[in-house]
Write an enzyme that holds these catalytic residues in place. Structure first.
Site, PDB file in Angstrom:
ATOM      1  N   GLN A 112       0.824  -1.213   0.000  1.00 44.93           N
ATOM      2  CA  GLN A 112       0.000   0.000   0.000  1.00 44.93           C
ATOM      3  C   GLN A 112       0.859   1.264   0.000  1.00 44.93           C
ATOM      4  OE1 GLN A 112      -3.650  -0.728   0.584  1.00 44.93           O
ATOM      5  NE2 GLN A 112      -3.783   1.193  -0.522  1.00 44.93           N
ATOM      6  N   LYS A 115       1.984   1.695  -3.557  1.00 43.39           N
ATOM      7  CA  LYS A 115       0.808   1.977  -4.387  1.00 43.39           C
ATOM      8  C   LYS A 115       0.350   3.418  -4.182  1.00 43.39           C
ATOM      9  CE  LYS A 115      -2.524  -1.001  -3.803  1.00 43.39           C
ATOM     10  NZ  LYS A 115      -3.766  -1.710  -3.393  1.00 43.39           N
ATOM     11  N   LYS A 127      -2.624  -0.794   6.689  1.00 42.42           N
ATOM     12  CA  LYS A 127      -3.624  -1.842   6.412  1.00 42.42           C
ATOM     13  C   LYS A 127      -4.040  -2.439   7.735  1.00 42.42           C
ATOM     14  CE  LYS A 127      -5.509  -3.848   2.788  1.00 42.42           C
ATOM     15  NZ  LYS A 127      -5.659  -3.333   1.420  1.00 42.42           N
ATOM     16  N   GLY A 166     -12.337  -0.082   2.912  1.00 41.23           N
ATOM     17  CA  GLY A 166     -12.699  -1.492   2.778  1.00 41.23           C
ATOM     18  C   GLY A 166     -11.603  -2.317   2.133  1.00 41.23           C
ATOM     19  N   ASP A 167     -11.784  -3.613   2.197  1.00 38.61           N
ATOM     20  CA  ASP A 167     -10.966  -4.606   1.489  1.00 38.61           C
ATOM     21  C   ASP A 167     -11.798  -5.886   1.550  1.00 38.61           C
ATOM     22  OD1 ASP A 167      -7.986  -4.909   0.395  1.00 38.61           O
ATOM     23  OD2 ASP A 167      -8.396  -6.747   1.505  1.00 38.61           O
ATOM     24  N   ASN A 241     -16.362  -6.874  -4.749  1.00 37.16           N
ATOM     25  CA  ASN A 241     -16.364  -5.481  -5.188  1.00 37.16           C
ATOM     26  C   ASN A 241     -15.495  -5.257  -6.423  1.00 37.16           C
ATOM     27  OD1 ASN A 241     -14.571  -2.764  -4.806  1.00 37.16           O
ATOM     28  ND2 ASN A 241     -16.749  -2.378  -4.489  1.00 37.16           N
ATOM     29  N   SER A 380     -10.327   6.955  -2.990  1.00 37.38           N
ATOM     30  CA  SER A 380     -10.426   7.264  -1.554  1.00 37.38           C
ATOM     31  C   SER A 380      -9.789   8.621  -1.279  1.00 37.38           C
ATOM     32  CB  SER A 380      -9.705   6.193  -0.724  1.00 37.38           C
ATOM     33  OG  SER A 380     -10.499   5.041  -0.576  1.00 37.38           O
TER      34      SER A 380
HETATM   35  P1  NDP Z   1     -14.648  -8.794  -1.617  1.00 41.56           P
HETATM   36  O1  NDP Z   1     -14.732  -9.303  -0.236  1.00 41.56           O
HETATM   37  O2  NDP Z   1     -15.690  -7.870  -2.119  1.00 41.56           O
HETATM   38  O3  NDP Z   1     -14.541 -10.003  -2.660  1.00 41.56           O
HETATM   39  C1  NDP Z   1     -13.544 -10.948  -2.534  1.00 41.56           C
HETATM   40  C2  NDP Z   1     -13.744 -12.007  -3.608  1.00 41.56           C
HETATM   41  O4  NDP Z   1     -12.591 -12.847  -3.638  1.00 41.56           O
HETATM   42  C3  NDP Z   1     -14.927 -12.928  -3.312  1.00 41.56           C
HETATM   43  O5  NDP Z   1     -15.462 -13.375  -4.511  1.00 41.56           O
HETATM   44  C4  NDP Z   1     -14.262 -14.059  -2.541  1.00 41.56           C
HETATM   45  O6  NDP Z   1     -14.954 -15.289  -2.581  1.00 41.56           O
HETATM   46  C5  NDP Z   1     -12.940 -14.169  -3.258  1.00 41.56           C
HETATM   47  N1  NDP Z   1     -11.936 -14.704  -2.337  1.00 41.56           N
HETATM   48  C6  NDP Z   1     -11.511 -14.127  -1.184  1.00 41.56           C
HETATM   49  N2  NDP Z   1     -10.605 -14.905  -0.573  1.00 41.56           N
HETATM   50  C7  NDP Z   1     -10.468 -15.983  -1.358  1.00 41.56           C
HETATM   51  C8  NDP Z   1      -9.682 -17.151  -1.268  1.00 41.56           C
HETATM   52  N3  NDP Z   1      -8.854 -17.351  -0.238  1.00 41.56           N
HETATM   53  N4  NDP Z   1      -9.786 -18.059  -2.297  1.00 41.56           N
HETATM   54  C9  NDP Z   1     -10.631 -17.844  -3.337  1.00 41.56           C
HETATM   55  N5  NDP Z   1     -11.405 -16.760  -3.463  1.00 41.56           N
HETATM   56  C10 NDP Z   1     -11.325 -15.863  -2.500  1.00 41.56           C
HETATM   57  O7  NDP Z   1     -13.190  -8.089  -1.717  1.00 41.56           O
HETATM   58  P2  NDP Z   1     -12.656  -7.055  -2.798  1.00 41.56           P
HETATM   59  O8  NDP Z   1     -13.269  -7.292  -4.120  1.00 41.56           O
HETATM   60  O9  NDP Z   1     -12.737  -5.696  -2.182  1.00 41.56           O
HETATM   61  O10 NDP Z   1     -11.095  -7.425  -2.839  1.00 41.56           O
HETATM   62  C11 NDP Z   1     -10.578  -8.366  -3.778  1.00 41.56           C
HETATM   63  C12 NDP Z   1      -9.084  -8.152  -3.928  1.00 41.56           C
HETATM   64  O11 NDP Z   1      -8.838  -6.803  -4.382  1.00 41.56           O
HETATM   65  C13 NDP Z   1      -8.259  -8.267  -2.632  1.00 41.56           C
HETATM   66  O12 NDP Z   1      -6.981  -8.783  -2.953  1.00 41.56           O
HETATM   67  C14 NDP Z   1      -8.110  -6.824  -2.171  1.00 41.56           C
HETATM   68  O13 NDP Z   1      -6.991  -6.651  -1.342  1.00 41.56           O
HETATM   69  C15 NDP Z   1      -7.930  -6.134  -3.512  1.00 41.56           C
HETATM   70  N6  NDP Z   1      -8.206  -4.710  -3.563  1.00 41.56           N
HETATM   71  C16 NDP Z   1      -9.398  -4.204  -3.125  1.00 41.56           C
HETATM   72  C17 NDP Z   1      -9.636  -2.846  -3.201  1.00 41.56           C
HETATM   73  C18 NDP Z   1     -10.949  -2.267  -2.814  1.00 41.56           C
HETATM   74  O14 NDP Z   1     -11.122  -1.046  -2.996  1.00 41.56           O
HETATM   75  N7  NDP Z   1     -11.914  -3.030  -2.316  1.00 41.56           N
HETATM   76  C19 NDP Z   1      -8.623  -1.908  -3.685  1.00 41.56           C
HETATM   77  C20 NDP Z   1      -7.424  -2.557  -4.208  1.00 41.56           C
HETATM   78  C21 NDP Z   1      -7.251  -3.904  -4.114  1.00 41.56           C
HETATM   79  P3  NDP Z   1     -15.710 -15.825  -1.249  1.00 41.56           P
HETATM   80  O15 NDP Z   1     -16.860 -14.901  -1.074  1.00 41.56           O
HETATM   81  O16 NDP Z   1     -16.089 -17.226  -1.571  1.00 41.56           O
HETATM   82  O17 NDP Z   1     -14.702 -15.740  -0.130  1.00 41.56           O
HETATM   83  O1  2IT Z   2      -5.802  -2.450  -1.344  1.00 40.95           O
HETATM   84  C1  2IT Z   2      -6.308  -1.313  -1.450  1.00 40.95           C
HETATM   85  O2  2IT Z   2      -5.777  -0.420  -2.100  1.00 40.95           O
HETATM   86  C2  2IT Z   2      -7.596  -1.070  -0.769  1.00 40.95           C
HETATM   87  N1  2IT Z   2      -8.153  -2.003  -0.191  1.00 40.95           N
HETATM   88  C3  2IT Z   2      -8.212   0.293  -0.798  1.00 40.95           C
HETATM   89  C4  2IT Z   2      -7.607   1.168   0.265  1.00 40.95           C
HETATM   90  C5  2IT Z   2      -8.261   2.501   0.471  1.00 40.95           C
HETATM   91  O3  2IT Z   2      -7.847   3.172   1.426  1.00 40.95           O
HETATM   92  O4  2IT Z   2      -9.147   2.898  -0.297  1.00 40.95           O
END
Ligand code: NDP
Ligand code: 2IT
Length: 448
Positions: A112, A115, A127, A166-167, A241, A380
């Protein structure tokens, strides 16, 4: 002093963080990218910048005790890693998932920092999260857990110190409960979280921004080779997401998303996951909180239990948007064999190191997460700017700023990579560009 090698440095890192494998993985990749610049810039090593960057400024670990619907007392662990505040307040998400531990949060916080440096905005890196498993929990349980988590976290965050978001496992619902509890405890309405609801200080496009951004970044990668995502077949993992809005933006730019997954398996819809089907997925995942297998029943397509989407044939673009280390070297071989052009990481570190090497050695354009998924945290930052100025920007304004930021990050990666490797080496470009901004600020601010 600058005789120290990457391996010497990694020995030091591993000795101080035994069994934090994901953290070692994230640090090693960056160390391998940046070490060559120390020839030209010995001051970074002389001033122990890498050694300071791998040591968090502060880590808070706390008990989260709460009562579930059955009346049973539950105990989880809460963690906030405040990694680096040299270019701005700590900024980064909260993850609620049973796999969460200190090593995973340190890897995410370390990524992070770099990034956030790339976003062009004044954001430090952090984080946090908990080993709490939201799956199967009622809304009431999610609320009580979130409140108990904030009962401790509120002491450590603030608009000029640390701003979580969120994450995995933390979306709009959880941010709402966390924000409500913060406001009650602090007696103050302020932008201490991002990803807030649009009626109470949130930014339009923040929910969309990570997924939109990764597709904008993939589009820029293709444009650098006089191609575009238009008409291309797109593989997406995850259905949360990031995956949902990556699919939405792929559609907007004329691509065809054909897969989504969750931890149970993936669906393959050769006709494309269009806007109408995506609306159904959003209701499934964000309201009913069901499984992606239900898509297969609803739309009469194939569901592959326990499998990942990377072997689907005739694809052009792959966007891993689920979690770390979800794409291994065998998956990379499948992508190469199927002539995939671009892999852009929506998730953080979803591609294993030997898979990254294999993809790049075979001419696949590879966009690392710290660049490709930076649109989320960048937006953000735009939410923070709106909060600070009591302003509300339109969807179009925020989307245009997001596109502008992704384009700038892409250009910065290519230009930096061209100085040290080849322009297509986005790993070297992102790591060096992100590092130098943080390192120079650390030099400016002295040994602290
Ligand atoms: P969500 O919780 O909305 O979705 C996560 C998705 O990934 C779900 O479909 C989940 O399936 C799947 N998943 C999670 N863990 C596992 C696992 N161990 N094996 C297989 N599938 C898995 O999270 P986000 O979409 O917010 O985040 C997804 C990725 O993006 C993460 O790596 C996060 O760090 C990254 N990210 C998120 C940001 C954000 O703004 N939200 C910003 C930048 C990066 P299930 O429901 O079955 O667990
Ligand atoms: O991994 C990421 O960049 C995030 N989960 C978003 C972090 C944020 O502060 O919006």
């Amino acid at each position: 002093m600058h005789q120290e090698s990457v391996n010497d440095f990694m020995d030091h890192v591993v000795a101080k963080s035994a069994s934090q494998y994901e953290f070692h993985q994230a640090v090693r990749e960056v160390a391998e990218s940046v070490w060559p610049i120390f020839e030209r810039h010995p001051e970074y090593l002389d001033m122990r910048i890498p050694h300071r960057m791998v040591e968090a400024e502060r880590i808070i670990i706390f008990r989260v005790a709460w009562v579930d619907d059955a009346g049973t007392v539950q105990v989880n662990r809460g963690i906030r890693v405040e990694m680096n505040s040299v270019i701005g307040p700590y900024k980064g998400g909260l993850r609620f998932h049973p796999s969460v531990n200190l090593g995973i949060l340190k890897f995410l916080a370390f990524e992070q920092v770099l990034k956030n440096s790339l976003t062009t905005l004044p954001l430090g890196g952090g984080k946090g999260g908990s080993d709490f498993d939201p799956k199967g929990r009622s809304d009431g349980e999610i609320m009580r857990f979130s409140q108990a988590f904030m009962n401790e976290l509120f002491r450590h965050i603030g608009t000029h110190t640390d701003i979580p978001a969120g994450d995995i496992g933390v979306g709009g619902r959880e941010i709402g409960y966390l924000f409500g509890q913060y406001k009650k405890l602090a007696n103050e309405f302020s932008g201490i979280l991002t990803g807030k609801g649009v009626n109470w200080g949130g930014s339009l496009i923040r929910p969309e921004s990570t997924g939109y951004g990764v597709v904008y970044f993939a589009e820029e990668m293709l444009r650098a080779h006089s191609e575009s995502i238009y008409g291309k077949k797109v593989l997406i993992s995850g259905s949360g997401n990031v995956a949902q809005y990556a699919a939405e933006n792929a559609n907007r730019l004329g691509g065809t998303p054909v897969t989504l997954s969750d931890s149970g398996g993936f669906i393959y819809d050769p006709d494309g996951i269009d806007a109408e089907k995506l609306a159904w997925v959003m209701e499934l995942k964000n309201v009913r909180r069901g499984r992606i297998s239900e898509y297969a029943e609803q739309f009469g397509v194939a569901y592959y239990a326990g499998q990942k989407p990377w072997a689907v044939e005739d694809a052009d673009v792959a966007l891993p948007c689920a979690t770390q280390n979800e794409l291994n070297v065998d998956d990379a071989k499948d992508l190469v064999a199927n002539n995939v052009r671009v892999v852009a990481e929506g998730a953080n570190m979803p591609t294993e190191p030997d898979a990254v090497r294999l993809l790049m050695d075979n001419g696949v354009l590879f966009g690392p997460g710290k660049a490709a998924n930076a649109g989320g945290v960048a937006t953000s930052g735009l939410e923070m700017a709106q909060n600070a100025g009591f302003a509300v920007w339109t969807r179009e304004e925020v989307d245009a700023k997001l596109l502008g930021i992704m384009t700038k990050i892409h250009r910065n990666c290519r230009e930096t990579a061209a100085q040290y490797a080849t322009p297509d080496n986005y790993v070297v470009g992102a790591n060096i560009a992100g590092f130098i901004k943080v390192a120079d600020a650390m030099l400016d601010q002295g040994v602290v």
